[in-house]
Design a protein around this motif. Structure first.
Motif, PDB file in Angstrom:
ATOM      1  N   TRP A 219       0.796  -1.227   0.000  1.00  0.00           N
ATOM      2  CA  TRP A 219       0.000   0.000   0.000  1.00  0.00           C
ATOM      3  C   TRP A 219       0.830   1.280   0.000  1.00  0.00           C
ATOM      4  N   ASP A 220       2.105   1.212   0.430  1.00  0.00           N
ATOM      5  CA  ASP A 220       2.951   2.408   0.466  1.00  0.00           C
ATOM      6  C   ASP A 220       3.810   2.446  -0.796  1.00  0.00           C
ATOM      7  N   LYS A 221       3.472   3.313  -1.725  1.00  0.00           N
ATOM      8  CA  LYS A 221       4.166   3.385  -3.013  1.00  0.00           C
ATOM      9  C   LYS A 221       5.553   4.022  -2.905  1.00  0.00           C
ATOM     10  N   LEU A 222       5.890   4.594  -1.759  1.00  0.00           N
ATOM     11  CA  LEU A 222       7.205   5.199  -1.580  1.00  0.00           C
ATOM     12  C   LEU A 222       8.267   4.180  -1.180  1.00  0.00           C
ATOM     13  N   VAL A 223       7.852   2.990  -0.821  1.00  0.00           N
ATOM     14  CA  VAL A 223       8.793   1.966  -0.367  1.00  0.00           C
ATOM     15  C   VAL A 223       9.598   1.417  -1.540  1.00  0.00           C
ATOM     16  N   ILE A 224      10.928   1.401  -1.382  1.00  0.00           N
ATOM     17  CA  ILE A 224      11.823   0.749  -2.338  1.00  0.00           C
ATOM     18  C   ILE A 224      12.278  -0.598  -1.780  1.00  0.00           C
ATOM     19  N   GLU A 225      12.738  -0.583  -0.541  1.00  0.00           N
ATOM     20  CA  GLU A 225      13.128  -1.806   0.159  1.00  0.00           C
ATOM     21  C   GLU A 225      12.605  -1.715   1.598  1.00  0.00           C
ATOM     22  N   LEU A 226      12.189  -2.851   2.139  1.00  0.00           N
ATOM     23  CA  LEU A 226      11.691  -2.879   3.507  1.00  0.00           C
ATOM     24  C   LEU A 226      11.734  -4.314   4.008  1.00  0.00           C
ATOM     25  N   GLU A 227      12.586  -4.557   5.008  1.00  0.00           N
ATOM     26  CA  GLU A 227      12.718  -5.918   5.516  1.00  0.00           C
ATOM     27  C   GLU A 227      13.325  -5.924   6.913  1.00  0.00           C
ATOM     28  N   VAL A 228      13.026  -6.983   7.655  1.00  0.00           N
ATOM     29  CA  VAL A 228      13.649  -7.211   8.954  1.00  0.00           C
ATOM     30  C   VAL A 228      14.951  -7.975   8.707  1.00  0.00           C
ATOM     31  N   VAL A 229      16.061  -7.449   9.225  1.00  0.00           N
ATOM     32  CA  VAL A 229      17.368  -8.071   8.984  1.00  0.00           C
ATOM     33  C   VAL A 229      17.927  -8.767  10.223  1.00  0.00           C
ATOM     34  N   ASP A 230      17.346  -8.501  11.398  1.00  0.00           N
ATOM     35  CA  ASP A 230      17.828  -9.152  12.614  1.00  0.00           C
ATOM     36  C   ASP A 230      16.757  -9.038  13.688  1.00  0.00           C
ATOM     37  N   LYS A 231      16.746 -10.006  14.619  1.00  0.00           N
ATOM     38  CA  LYS A 231      15.767 -10.028  15.700  1.00  0.00           C
ATOM     39  C   LYS A 231      16.437 -10.424  17.003  1.00  0.00           C
ATOM     40  N   ASP A 232      15.908  -9.899  18.082  1.00  0.00           N
ATOM     41  CA  ASP A 232      16.338 -10.282  19.422  1.00  0.00           C
ATOM     42  C   ASP A 232      15.165 -10.977  20.104  1.00  0.00           C
ATOM     43  N   ASP A 233      15.273 -12.287  20.261  1.00  0.00           N
ATOM     44  CA  ASP A 233      14.160 -13.059  20.817  1.00  0.00           C
ATOM     45  C   ASP A 233      13.890 -12.710  22.278  1.00  0.00           C
ATOM     46  N   ASN A 234      14.901 -12.235  22.993  1.00  0.00           N
ATOM     47  CA  ASN A 234      14.719 -11.942  24.416  1.00  0.00           C
ATOM     48  C   ASN A 234      13.840 -10.717  24.644  1.00  0.00           C
ATOM     49  N   SER A 235      14.083  -9.650  23.895  1.00  0.00           N
ATOM     50  CA  SER A 235      13.328  -8.414  24.105  1.00  0.00           C
ATOM     51  C   SER A 235      12.184  -8.238  23.112  1.00  0.00           C
ATOM     52  N   GLY A 236      12.240  -8.949  21.987  1.00  0.00           N
ATOM     53  CA  GLY A 236      11.234  -8.735  20.955  1.00  0.00           C
ATOM     54  C   GLY A 236      11.593  -7.601  20.009  1.00  0.00           C
ATOM     55  N   SER A 237      12.764  -6.976  20.205  1.00  0.00           N
ATOM     56  CA  SER A 237      13.213  -5.915  19.304  1.00  0.00           C
ATOM     57  C   SER A 237      13.693  -6.525  17.991  1.00  0.00           C
ATOM     58  N   GLU A 238      13.613  -5.739  16.920  1.00  0.00           N
ATOM     59  CA  GLU A 238      14.076  -6.203  15.624  1.00  0.00           C
ATOM     60  C   GLU A 238      14.668  -5.048  14.834  1.00  0.00           C
ATOM     61  N   ILE A 239      15.621  -5.374  13.961  1.00  0.00           N
ATOM     62  CA  ILE A 239      16.278  -4.373  13.126  1.00  0.00           C
ATOM     63  C   ILE A 239      15.600  -4.352  11.764  1.00  0.00           C
ATOM     64  N   VAL A 240      15.204  -3.157  11.332  1.00  0.00           N
ATOM     65  CA  VAL A 240      14.508  -2.987  10.059  1.00  0.00           C
ATOM     66  C   VAL A 240      15.354  -2.142   9.124  1.00  0.00           C
ATOM     67  N   HIS A 241      15.474  -2.603   7.881  1.00  0.00           N
ATOM     68  CA  HIS A 241      16.145  -1.845   6.822  1.00  0.00           C
ATOM     69  C   HIS A 241      15.078  -1.322   5.872  1.00  0.00           C
ATOM     70  N   TRP A 242      15.046  -0.010   5.700  1.00  0.00           N
ATOM     71  CA  TRP A 242      13.963   0.631   4.949  1.00  0.00           C
ATOM     72  C   TRP A 242      14.566   1.670   3.999  1.00  0.00           C
ATOM     73  N   VAL A 243      14.242   1.556   2.714  1.00  0.00           N
ATOM     74  CA  VAL A 243      14.643   2.544   1.712  1.00  0.00           C
ATOM     75  C   VAL A 243      13.385   3.089   1.065  1.00  0.00           C
ATOM     76  N   MET A 244      13.300   4.419   0.973  1.00  0.00           N
ATOM     77  CA  MET A 244      12.086   5.042   0.449  1.00  0.00           C
ATOM     78  C   MET A 244      12.424   6.146  -0.548  1.00  0.00           C
ATOM     79  N   HIS A 245      11.478   6.372  -1.465  1.00  0.00           N
ATOM     80  CA  HIS A 245      11.607   7.482  -2.406  1.00  0.00           C
ATOM     81  C   HIS A 245      11.428   8.804  -1.664  1.00  0.00           C
ATOM     82  N   TYR A 246      12.205   9.818  -2.087  1.00  0.00           N
ATOM     83  CA  TYR A 246      12.027  11.180  -1.598  1.00  0.00           C
ATOM     84  C   TYR A 246      11.597  12.048  -2.771  1.00  0.00           C
ATOM     85  N   PRO A 247      10.951  13.166  -2.500  1.00  0.00           N
ATOM     86  CA  PRO A 247      10.489  14.015  -3.603  1.00  0.00           C
ATOM     87  C   PRO A 247      11.646  14.472  -4.484  1.00  0.00           C
ATOM     88  N   TYR A 248      11.396  14.495  -5.787  1.00  0.00           N
ATOM     89  CA  TYR A 248      12.390  14.988  -6.748  1.00  0.00           C
ATOM     90  C   TYR A 248      12.755  16.431  -6.395  1.00  0.00           C
TER      91      TYR A 248
END
Length: 379
Positions: A219-248
């Motif tokens: 649904w978000d047309k600005l997304v180029i890349e978006l994924e979880v690259v790492d997780k910490d099972d103890n805390s539930g935290s996760e690392i997200v890599h996100w690349v998005m379009h910016y206005p020309y």
């Protein structure tokens, strides 16, 4: 000995040795009439030439060995010296300040150095889940934002009696939302706080769309890349890599952040907290502009229950876009872009809710048995 001096000396030694032996061999061939020489004589000359070249290569190997020893010794000394500096700064300054200083140094090194593969070495040393995870205190602070709603709605500029809210100024007022902002210290940018309410979908539907990255790609047309690259099972935290379009004409922006989300059935709130982080899986590259300073937190509170229509939310957001774009223009885009993003989020949640109202199995008075991602439920 510097690398350049070593290379020049090695080349010179090999070149001189090769030319000397080649000249000597050619003279011998000329004297003896190589073409008409017996086969054994030819073999002897070639053996001598090969032996001489081997001795030259042996000299190169000695030079190389000495250079590696020198480089290794210097590297060991520098690592030891760096450890002493870090220890000293830890004693003199706050740990977070030291960490921020070395992080900025690392980013500067990576941007200006061709040897970016070393980032994986430094990243693996400095990254620690214990230091980078989203804590319970951060989630609690996010949830407490909902307590300020009455004060936020009473006056356009938040009450000066509440020191936590006095610096926020209202900039947008609509039927279903209000937007405030406050200056961020030592920058020309603002932090934004959005309060909104909806009556046509449940809080859980809005929350699920907020944390579902796979659905956001749709649904978000600005997304180029978006994924979880790492997780910490103890805390539930996760690392997200996100690349998005910016206005020309601006380049695409890259975010690497740690996030954690949680449902609190006792206080009847849902919280999502994200903040920028460095991670060895995501080194800085020239293809995108890395946003180094970013934070976002959202708290959602249902009017009645998680699975019944109607809820309030508060979104607090800030990032430094790493751009020479005029500050006033960026602040205008941010002040209009954040509400626009929330409206898109609501629309996506409404579409999905209408299509998949029975997607989850509900137990324990409406609480889900399993939800997407690492959602921790308070007891």
């Amino acid at each position: 000995m510097s690398n350049h001096v070593f290379v020049r000396r090695a080349k010179c030694v090999f070149h001189q040795s090769f030319c000397r032996n080649a000249t000597h061999l050619s003279l011998r061939w000329a004297e003896r009439g190589f073409a008409n020489s017996p086969l054994n004589s030819k073999k002897d000359l070639l053996k001598k030439f090969v032996s001489s070249c081997n001795r030259s290569i042996g000299v190169l190997a000695q030079f190389f060995g000495k250079q590696c020893t020198i480089i290794g010794s210097i590297a060991a000394q520098r690592v030891k010296r760096t450890a002493k500096i870090v220890s000293l700064y830890n004693k003199l300054y706050d740990e977070k300040l030291v960490k921020a200083m070395f992080t900025r140094f690392g980013h500067a090194y990576i941007r200006n150095s061709k040897g970016r593969s070393f980032y994986f070495l430094f990243g693996s040393v400095f990254f620690s889940w214990e230091q980078e995870k989203i804590t319970e205190e951060q989630l609690a602070s996010c949830s407490n934002d909902m307590k300020h709603v009455p004060s936020m709605l009473d006056v356009p500029n938040l009450s000066a009696e509440n020191t936590d809210l006095s610096s926020w100024n209202c900039i947008i007022t609509r039927d279903h939302l209000k937007v405030w902002r406050k200056p961020v210290q030592n920058t020309h940018f603002y932090e934004y706080k959005v309060y909104g309410t909806y009556h046509d979908i449940p809080a859980r539907a809005f929350f699920n769309v907020q944390v579902d990255l796979e659905y956001r790609k749709q649904w978000d047309k600005l997304v180029i890349e978006l994924e979880v690259v790492d997780k910490d099972d103890n805390s539930g935290s996760e690392i997200v890599h996100w690349v998005m379009h910016y206005p020309y004409p601006m380049h695409s922006r890259e975010y690497v952040y740690v996030r954690r989300y949680k449902i609190d059935p006792v206080n009847k709130v849902m919280a999502v907290v994200s903040q920028s982080v460095n991670h060895p899986s995501c080194p800085i590259v020239d293809k995108h502009v890395r946003v180094l300073d970013y934070k976002s937190q959202m708290v959602i509170k249902p009017h009645t229950a998680f699975d019944q229509n109607g809820f309030d939310y508060i979104l607090t957001y800030y990032d430094d876009p790493q751009s020479s774009f005029p500050t006033f223009a960026y602040n205008w885009m941010a002040s209009t872009g954040v509400p626009d993003f929330v409206d898109k989020l609501h629309h996506a949640a409404k579409v999905r809710h209408e299509r998949h109202q029975n997607i989850f199995v509900h137990v324990n008075k409406g609480m889900p048995e399993r939800m997407p991602g690492n959602i921790h439920v308070c007891s």
